[in-house]
Enzyme design. Sequence first.
Site, PDB file in Angstrom:
ATOM      1  N   PRO A 158       0.817  -1.211   0.000  1.00 20.85           N
ATOM      2  CG  PRO A 158       0.225  -0.786   2.235  1.00 20.85           C
ATOM      3  CD  PRO A 158       1.033  -1.727   1.373  1.00 20.85           C
ATOM      4  CD1 TRP A 159      -2.397   4.257  -1.465  1.00 21.15           C
ATOM      5  CD2 TRP A 159      -2.086   5.400   0.431  1.00 21.15           C
ATOM      6  NE1 TRP A 159      -3.635   4.516  -0.924  1.00 21.15           N
ATOM      7  CE2 TRP A 159      -3.479   5.220   0.240  1.00 21.15           C
ATOM      8  CE3 TRP A 159      -1.656   6.098   1.559  1.00 21.15           C
ATOM      9  CZ2 TRP A 159      -4.433   5.722   1.133  1.00 21.15           C
ATOM     10  CZ3 TRP A 159      -2.595   6.589   2.463  1.00 21.15           C
ATOM     11  CH2 TRP A 159      -3.967   6.396   2.241  1.00 21.15           C
ATOM     12  CE  LYS A 183      -0.191  -2.918  -8.091  1.00 21.12           C
ATOM     13  NZ  LYS A 183      -0.012  -1.431  -7.932  1.00 21.12           N
ATOM     14  N   PRO A 184       4.271  -2.166  -5.923  1.00 21.31           N
ATOM     15  CG  PRO A 184       5.794  -0.428  -6.239  1.00 21.31           C
ATOM     16  CD  PRO A 184       5.456  -1.820  -6.704  1.00 21.31           C
ATOM     17  CB  ALA A 185       0.590   2.145  -3.663  1.00 21.38           C
ATOM     18  CB  SER A 235      -8.775  -1.419   1.156  1.00 20.08           C
ATOM     19  OG  SER A 235      -8.971  -1.950  -0.155  1.00 20.08           O
ATOM     20  CD  GLU A 256      -1.987  -5.596   7.857  1.00 18.39           C
ATOM     21  OE1 GLU A 256      -3.173  -5.251   8.093  1.00 18.39           O
ATOM     22  OE2 GLU A 256      -1.063  -4.791   7.742  1.00 18.39           O
ATOM     23  CB  CYS A 290      -3.948  -1.013   9.117  1.00 20.93           C
ATOM     24  SG  CYS A 290      -2.344  -1.774   9.372  1.00 20.93           S
TER      25      CYS A 290
END
Length: 474
Positions: A158-159, A183-185, A235, A256, A290
């Site tokens: 995620p970012w 693969k990153p955000a 998400s 996660e 999170c």
Amino acid sequence: MIVANFINGTSAPATDATTGLPVERRTETSPLVDPATGAEFGRAVVSREIEVNSAVAAAAEAFKTWSRTTPGERQLALLKLADLVEATAAEIADAEIRETGKIRSVVLGEEIPQCVDQIRFFAGAARALGTAAAGEYLPGATSYQRREPVGVIAQITPWNYPLMMAVWKIAPALAAGNTVVLKPADTTPSSSVLLAALAARVLPAGVFNVVLGDRDTGRLLVEHPVPAMVSLTGSTRAGVEVARSAAATVKRTHLELGGNAPVLVFDDVDVASAAEGIVGAAYYNAGQDCTAATRVLVHAGVHDEFVAALVKAASAQVPGTDFGPLNSQAQLDRVLGLLSRSSGTIHCGGKQHGSAGFYLEPTVISGLAQDDELVQEEAFAPVITVQSFSSDDEAIELANGVPQGLASSIWTRDTSRAAALTARLDFGIVWVNTHGLVASEMPHGGFGASGYGKDLSMHGLEDYTRVKHVMIAH
């Protein structure tokens, strides 16, 4: 400035792992925006099928040899990588801050040191995997178990913590002998590419690959027939999509997902001290965490006093100094929408801060019903909601009354109460009189809509292994 893929040990143009020939470089790119200013500063490659195929092929080829390395060899490589990350901290921080707006002192003083420690932990853990003792469990036969790497791992990050989440993914996967396509955000790719470039100095080509792109890129990676496992931090919506796509090829999944942490505050606390601690844990990384301590449940006997203390502590927080901006205009608009639709009372904040960038004022809002969007959904912003309870049972009912089950905390001087309530909270993490601390040796993961699988700890390493039973007849 164009941020490119890192495949088979090199930056774009990618090289086909089978033929050794250059893969055509795509011209499709997406904008990179500094969330602290709202200004575009560069572009990132948007990968499609040819790039995803190239990365997966490179990882599959590298797996043939990397999976056969000894734990000691993998440990040495990861320790070298940790040293490189530590030595390159300033450059990594520049990339991380440019795409996230994070506070520099936090990135350099907290996040990167944690990443270094986590890589070093998994370097050691690679040599400490255990299993049941070999023995004669049936007459005339000896049985033993093998823990083996799973294969090529597709990973999506995620970012909110681009570098840290990449480390949480790759360190246990590589320590166990797997190879990775990450693969990153699409808004925060640079630190992952830098991490891959550093890894290429100590790992064989193809062991760790990075493909950049959007949701379609992620879908191509998840649906690709070669990866044996998909690991996602993101998400709940993204987790459902990944699980559905992975099911078509019976891939293992490690998810996660979102959190919505309840913070149970009892009437025996030091109000001022607890409020300051909770505000710090709620607004860390602008609440884009999170496990953020943003859903406060406080005993009715100290409710008004505690709200006042929260407002005082929150009002002392300065956007741009104490925490950074939200990730994007879309995220800012989403949070402002949640606040505008809420029936609660906003005591401070609730508006955009300044005219440049995506900052939100530190916000405290009380008087919310349990079915309010701000209670049921993860705000992912510097927003603290406050609800009141009158008994332990009511506190547990409110805390558990959301779909997510990642993290929680209890604030009380009564250790017996704390011990009893930790068993009743339906969350994968429970802190007592603190919130948000992370130890490499302890598991991080949730229940329910927060997903399954553990990051960090030996559990995180075991998640990237498969178990084989071997029986030898005498």
